[in-house]
Write a protein that holds these residues in place. Sequence first.
Motif, PDB file in Angstrom:
ATOM      1  N   GLY A  54      -4.288  -2.539   9.278  1.00 25.79           N
ATOM      2  CA  GLY A  54      -5.142  -2.876  10.412  1.00 25.79           C
ATOM      3  C   GLY A  54      -4.481  -3.665  11.516  1.00 25.79           C
ATOM      4  O   GLY A  54      -5.148  -4.104  12.459  1.00 25.79           O
ATOM      5  N   ASP A  55      -3.163  -3.851  11.443  1.00 22.95           N
ATOM      6  CA  ASP A  55      -2.443  -4.612  12.465  1.00 22.95           C
ATOM      7  C   ASP A  55      -2.163  -3.709  13.662  1.00 22.95           C
ATOM      8  O   ASP A  55      -1.241  -2.882  13.639  1.00 22.95           O
ATOM      9  CB  ASP A  55      -1.135  -5.154  11.875  1.00 22.95           C
ATOM     10  CG  ASP A  55      -0.428  -6.127  12.827  1.00 22.95           C
ATOM     11  OD1 ASP A  55      -0.606  -6.001  14.047  1.00 22.95           O
ATOM     12  OD2 ASP A  55       0.330  -6.986  12.324  1.00 22.95           O
ATOM     13  N   GLN A  56      -2.939  -3.869  14.736  1.00 21.27           N
ATOM     14  CA  GLN A  56      -2.798  -3.016  15.917  1.00 21.27           C
ATOM     15  C   GLN A  56      -1.472  -3.250  16.623  1.00 21.27           C
ATOM     16  O   GLN A  56      -0.859  -2.332  17.151  1.00 21.27           O
ATOM     17  CB  GLN A  56      -3.946  -3.279  16.899  1.00 21.27           C
ATOM     18  CG  GLN A  56      -3.969  -2.355  18.113  1.00 21.27           C
ATOM     19  CD  GLN A  56      -4.143  -0.896  17.736  1.00 21.27           C
ATOM     20  OE1 GLN A  56      -5.004  -0.567  16.932  1.00 21.27           O
ATOM     21  NE2 GLN A  56      -3.324  -0.018  18.318  1.00 21.27           N
ATOM     22  N   ASN A  57      -1.005  -4.493  16.625  1.00 22.69           N
ATOM     23  CA  ASN A  57       0.263  -4.812  17.264  1.00 22.69           C
ATOM     24  C   ASN A  57       1.416  -4.077  16.572  1.00 22.69           C
ATOM     25  O   ASN A  57       2.332  -3.573  17.233  1.00 22.69           O
ATOM     26  CB  ASN A  57       0.508  -6.320  17.222  1.00 22.69           C
ATOM     27  CG  ASN A  57       1.769  -6.722  17.971  1.00 22.69           C
ATOM     28  OD1 ASN A  57       1.961  -6.355  19.124  1.00 22.69           O
ATOM     29  ND2 ASN A  57       2.635  -7.484  17.301  1.00 22.69           N
ATOM     30  N   ALA A  58       1.365  -4.004  15.240  1.00 22.45           N
ATOM     31  CA  ALA A  58       2.400  -3.290  14.485  1.00 22.45           C
ATOM     32  C   ALA A  58       2.371  -1.800  14.828  1.00 22.45           C
ATOM     33  O   ALA A  58       3.421  -1.167  14.986  1.00 22.45           O
ATOM     34  CB  ALA A  58       2.191  -3.492  12.985  1.00 22.45           C
ATOM     35  N   GLN A  59       1.162  -1.250  14.946  1.00 22.79           N
ATOM     36  CA  GLN A  59       1.050   0.170  15.300  1.00 22.79           C
ATOM     37  C   GLN A  59       1.612   0.427  16.690  1.00 22.79           C
ATOM     38  O   GLN A  59       2.322   1.409  16.913  1.00 22.79           O
ATOM     39  CB  GLN A  59      -0.414   0.621  15.250  1.00 22.79           C
ATOM     40  CG  GLN A  59      -0.600   2.074  15.689  1.00 22.79           C
ATOM     41  CD  GLN A  59      -2.020   2.562  15.490  1.00 22.79           C
ATOM     42  OE1 GLN A  59      -2.526   2.565  14.374  1.00 22.79           O
ATOM     43  NE2 GLN A  59      -2.674   2.959  16.584  1.00 22.79           N
ATOM     44  N   ASP A  60       1.315  -0.457  17.633  1.00 20.30           N
ATOM     45  CA  ASP A  60       1.823  -0.298  19.000  1.00 20.30           C
ATOM     46  C   ASP A  60       3.347  -0.325  19.020  1.00 20.30           C
ATOM     47  O   ASP A  60       3.995   0.458  19.728  1.00 20.30           O
ATOM     48  CB  ASP A  60       1.273  -1.400  19.898  1.00 20.30           C
ATOM     49  CG  ASP A  60      -0.227  -1.258  20.136  1.00 20.30           C
ATOM     50  OD1 ASP A  60      -0.763  -0.160  19.883  1.00 20.30           O
ATOM     51  OD2 ASP A  60      -0.847  -2.250  20.574  1.00 20.30           O
ATOM     52  N   LYS A  61       3.934  -1.233  18.233  1.00 19.01           N
ATOM     53  CA  LYS A  61       5.400  -1.313  18.165  1.00 19.01           C
ATOM     54  C   LYS A  61       5.986  -0.026  17.578  1.00 19.01           C
ATOM     55  O   LYS A  61       7.020   0.459  18.036  1.00 19.01           O
ATOM     56  CB  LYS A  61       5.820  -2.508  17.296  1.00 19.01           C
ATOM     57  CG  LYS A  61       5.628  -3.859  17.961  1.00 19.01           C
ATOM     58  CD  LYS A  61       6.119  -4.990  17.059  1.00 19.01           C
ATOM     59  CE  LYS A  61       5.963  -6.342  17.723  1.00 19.01           C
ATOM     60  NZ  LYS A  61       6.431  -7.447  16.834  1.00 19.01           N
ATOM     61  N   LEU A  62       5.327   0.507  16.567  1.00 21.94           N
ATOM     62  CA  LEU A  62       5.787   1.747  15.940  1.00 21.94           C
ATOM     63  C   LEU A  62       5.729   2.910  16.905  1.00 21.94           C
ATOM     64  O   LEU A  62       6.658   3.710  17.003  1.00 21.94           O
ATOM     65  CB  LEU A  62       4.931   2.060  14.708  1.00 21.94           C
ATOM     66  CG  LEU A  62       5.449   1.574  13.363  1.00 21.94           C
ATOM     67  CD1 LEU A  62       4.369   1.762  12.311  1.00 21.94           C
ATOM     68  CD2 LEU A  62       6.709   2.333  12.967  1.00 21.94           C
ATOM     69  N   VAL A  63       4.612   3.026  17.610  1.00 22.74           N
ATOM     70  CA  VAL A  63       4.455   4.124  18.569  1.00 22.74           C
ATOM     71  C   VAL A  63       5.539   4.031  19.632  1.00 22.74           C
ATOM     72  O   VAL A  63       6.225   5.013  19.924  1.00 22.74           O
ATOM     73  CB  VAL A  63       3.052   4.085  19.215  1.00 22.74           C
ATOM     74  CG1 VAL A  63       2.979   5.083  20.374  1.00 22.74           C
ATOM     75  CG2 VAL A  63       1.985   4.412  18.179  1.00 22.74           C
ATOM     76  N   TYR A  64       5.693   2.838  20.211  1.00 19.15           N
ATOM     77  CA  TYR A  64       6.690   2.661  21.273  1.00 19.15           C
ATOM     78  C   TYR A  64       8.102   2.924  20.748  1.00 19.15           C
ATOM     79  O   TYR A  64       8.925   3.552  21.414  1.00 19.15           O
ATOM     80  CB  TYR A  64       6.607   1.245  21.837  1.00 19.15           C
ATOM     81  CG  TYR A  64       7.492   1.030  23.052  1.00 19.15           C
ATOM     82  CD1 TYR A  64       7.147   1.568  24.282  1.00 19.15           C
ATOM     83  CD2 TYR A  64       8.676   0.307  22.953  1.00 19.15           C
ATOM     84  CE1 TYR A  64       7.961   1.385  25.393  1.00 19.15           C
ATOM     85  CE2 TYR A  64       9.495   0.111  24.051  1.00 19.15           C
ATOM     86  CZ  TYR A  64       9.130   0.662  25.275  1.00 19.15           C
ATOM     87  OH  TYR A  64       9.945   0.500  26.364  1.00 19.15           O
TER      88      TYR A  64
END
Length: 256
Positions: A34-44
């Motif tokens: 559920g860590d949105q910041n981690a997902q954003d880093k992964l996508v980028y």
Amino acid sequence: MYYNKVEICGIDTSKIKTLKESEKIELIKKAQAGDQNAQDKLVYGNLRLVLSVVQKFTNRTDNLDDLFQVGCIGLIKAIKNFNCNLNVRFSTYGVPMILGEIKRFLRDNNMIRVSRSMRDTAYQAMQTKENFIKDNNREPTINEIADIMQRPTIDIVTALQSISEPSSLYEPVYSDGRDTIYLMDQISDKTSDEQWLEAIAIRQAITHLTDREKLILSLRFVKGETQIEVAKKIGISQAQVSRIEKNTLEKIKKQL
């Protein structure tokens, strides 16, 4: 190569930091929790991977920005569904997920379309095959189907190929009802991202083959039939099958 200076959707991909595999796994676990910041880093951190897939479609559409955004949706799905316990690299799961999302978009938006007459011919051939099996207790050859339908053999082969995806590294081997794990996912991860991109290049090279060449490769290397079995099925000699097979593989090598 592709990554020196590329801007797409307003993003300069040359400035994107490449994530290590260990960093990806750590971020995936956090994102799935559920860590949105981690997902954003992964996508980028994986936008180059999306771009590498999108660039395979440059000859099909001018709207690459749309495909890039669709590819990012596939990337997010890969992040949410990746099994960190599998002994595979994230890219081996991500590439087919991105590719699948783009292909669904192209299909749903009618950017790749098979003619109605071609589909009708294919369905008639399939029905003819089923009727033949019922009457003769064996599968007919392509030539036998063509004779029954009173159509040229090449028309039947082309029609059947038009409605079926060629088996490849992207052949689905498992689905949980949401997303699919592909054959590629089951292969050892002793392969770099660049090598998986080569696999995509091979798939692209296959699109330049004739229908007969595709059929022979499919029968030989997907279904595992012998050259003699292939020869009987498509109505040519074993020597011809051998020659076409050899020339086709050489053609793919040259394309690469």
